[in-house]
Design an enzyme around this catalytic site. Structure first.
Site, PDB file in Angstrom:
ATOM      1  N   ASP A 243       1.078  -1.131  -0.011  1.00 48.09           N
ATOM      2  CA  ASP A 243       0.036  -0.025   0.152  1.00 48.09           C
ATOM      3  C   ASP A 243       0.987   1.324   0.112  1.00 48.09           C
ATOM      4  O   ASP A 243       1.862   1.264   0.724  1.00 48.09           O
ATOM      5  CB  ASP A 243      -0.994   0.224   1.191  1.00 48.09           C
ATOM      6  CG  ASP A 243      -2.166   0.716   1.136  1.00 48.09           C
ATOM      7  OD1 ASP A 243      -3.077   0.629   0.986  1.00 48.09           O
ATOM      8  OD2 ASP A 243      -1.705   2.080   1.196  1.00 48.09           O
TER       9      ASP A 243
ATOM     10  N   HIS B 173     -10.212  -5.254  -2.852  1.00 44.96           N
ATOM     11  CA  HIS B 173      -9.040  -5.372  -2.286  1.00 44.96           C
ATOM     12  C   HIS B 173      -8.895  -6.006  -0.929  1.00 44.96           C
ATOM     13  O   HIS B 173     -10.035  -5.313  -0.328  1.00 44.96           O
ATOM     14  CB  HIS B 173      -7.889  -4.429  -2.530  1.00 44.96           C
ATOM     15  CG  HIS B 173      -8.560  -3.110  -2.125  1.00 44.96           C
ATOM     16  ND1 HIS B 173      -9.675  -2.346  -2.934  1.00 44.96           N
ATOM     17  CD2 HIS B 173      -8.516  -2.402  -0.934  1.00 44.96           C
ATOM     18  CE1 HIS B 173     -10.174  -1.096  -1.995  1.00 44.96           C
ATOM     19  NE2 HIS B 173      -9.513  -1.399  -0.921  1.00 44.96           N
TER      20      HIS B 173
ATOM     21  N   GLY C  30     -15.701   2.554   4.142  1.00 44.67           N
ATOM     22  CA  GLY C  30     -14.494   3.260   3.858  1.00 44.67           C
ATOM     23  C   GLY C  30     -13.551   3.046   2.449  1.00 44.67           C
ATOM     24  O   GLY C  30     -12.593   3.205   2.478  1.00 44.67           O
ATOM     25  N   GLN C  31     -14.438   2.315   1.593  1.00 48.22           N
ATOM     26  CA  GLN C  31     -13.921   1.929   0.570  1.00 48.22           C
ATOM     27  C   GLN C  31     -13.713   3.242  -0.507  1.00 48.22           C
ATOM     28  O   GLN C  31     -14.518   3.730  -0.831  1.00 48.22           O
ATOM     29  CB  GLN C  31     -14.685   0.855  -0.270  1.00 48.22           C
ATOM     30  CG  GLN C  31     -13.781   0.522  -1.669  1.00 48.22           C
ATOM     31  CD  GLN C  31     -14.923  -0.825  -2.277  1.00 48.22           C
ATOM     32  OE1 GLN C  31     -15.966  -1.083  -1.909  1.00 48.22           O
ATOM     33  NE2 GLN C  31     -14.221  -1.216  -3.074  1.00 48.22           N
TER      34      GLN C  31
HETATM   35  P1  AMP Z   1      -9.829   1.320   0.548  1.00 51.02           P
HETATM   36  O1  AMP Z   1      -9.633   2.755   1.249  1.00 51.02           O
HETATM   37  O2  AMP Z   1     -10.139   0.451   1.631  1.00 51.02           O
HETATM   38  O3  AMP Z   1     -10.364   1.337  -0.819  1.00 51.02           O
HETATM   39  O4  AMP Z   1      -8.290   0.954   0.201  1.00 51.02           O
HETATM   40  C1  AMP Z   1      -7.584   1.575  -0.989  1.00 51.02           C
HETATM   41  C2  AMP Z   1      -5.902   1.795  -0.606  1.00 51.02           C
HETATM   42  O5  AMP Z   1      -5.415   1.737  -1.662  1.00 51.02           O
HETATM   43  C3  AMP Z   1      -5.727   2.597   0.354  1.00 51.02           C
HETATM   44  O6  AMP Z   1      -5.052   1.970   1.304  1.00 51.02           O
HETATM   45  C4  AMP Z   1      -4.653   3.566  -0.407  1.00 51.02           C
HETATM   46  O7  AMP Z   1      -3.447   3.730   0.441  1.00 51.02           O
HETATM   47  C5  AMP Z   1      -4.061   2.574  -1.695  1.00 51.02           C
HETATM   48  N1  AMP Z   1      -3.654   2.919  -2.690  1.00 51.02           N
HETATM   49  C6  AMP Z   1      -4.263   3.843  -3.718  1.00 51.02           C
HETATM   50  N2  AMP Z   1      -3.611   4.005  -4.881  1.00 51.02           N
HETATM   51  C7  AMP Z   1      -2.551   3.194  -4.456  1.00 51.02           C
HETATM   52  C8  AMP Z   1      -1.441   2.765  -5.568  1.00 51.02           C
HETATM   53  N3  AMP Z   1      -1.207   3.492  -6.728  1.00 51.02           N
HETATM   54  N4  AMP Z   1      -0.438   1.994  -4.851  1.00 51.02           N
HETATM   55  C9  AMP Z   1      -0.589   1.158  -3.793  1.00 51.02           C
HETATM   56  N5  AMP Z   1      -1.737   1.666  -3.055  1.00 51.02           N
HETATM   57  C10 AMP Z   1      -2.735   2.310  -3.245  1.00 51.02           C
END
Ligand code: AMP
Length: 115
Positions: free
Chosen positions: A30, A101, A94-95
């Site tokens: 992440d 993922h 919180g998505q």
């Molecule tokens: P969520 O908020 O549960 O949808 O999680 C999305 C996650 O994706 C967050 O923890 C972000 O930090 C992560 N994220 C977004 N863009 C990237 C990226 N390009 N590479 C790695 N993690 C990312």
């Protein structure tokens, strides 16, 4: 999906710090880690969330949970100490990225309940 950031990561169009990859699943670090080890496990094909799983995804879902998550936890060295596996779903969950993922978090004591 062309406008999905995780589809673009899965296709190699956007770089990521990969920790696991096979034909159907990718795991990468992440960008904004919330624990010493914070890995995202995604299906390569676009699935919006766990709500979008279909019967056709049963093998993929089983593969993620029975094979990929344990393998990533072991490779990150958090299997013995323990870890948390989370899939935020929808607005209240919180998505923020609309591609399924699983967050794999570990390397410190994680409190409960989450915020
Ligand atoms: P969520 O908020 O549960 O949808 O999680 C999305 C996650 O994706 C967050 O923890 C972000 O930090 C992560 N994220 C977004 N863009 C990237 C990226 N390009 N590479 C790695 N993690 C990312």
């Amino acid at each position: 999906m062309a406008d999905c950031i995780f589809c673009r990561i899965a296709q190699g169009e956007i770089p990521s710090a990969k920790v696991y990859e096979d034909d159907t699943v990718l795991a990468f670090r992440d960008l904004d880690p919330q624990a010493p080890e914070h890995v995202l496990v995604i299906p390569k094909k676009h699935i919006g969330s766990v709500l979008a799983f279909t019967d056709a995804d049963k093998e993929l879902a089983g593969h993620i949970l029975t094979e990929v998550v344990p393998a990533v936890a072991r490779s990150c060295g958090i299997d013995a100490g323990g870890f948390r596996l989370v899939t935020n779903t929808g607005a209240d969950g919180g998505q923020t990225v609309g591609h399924l993922h699983f967050h794999l978090l570990g390397g410190r004591l994680l409190t409960w309940p989450p915020g």
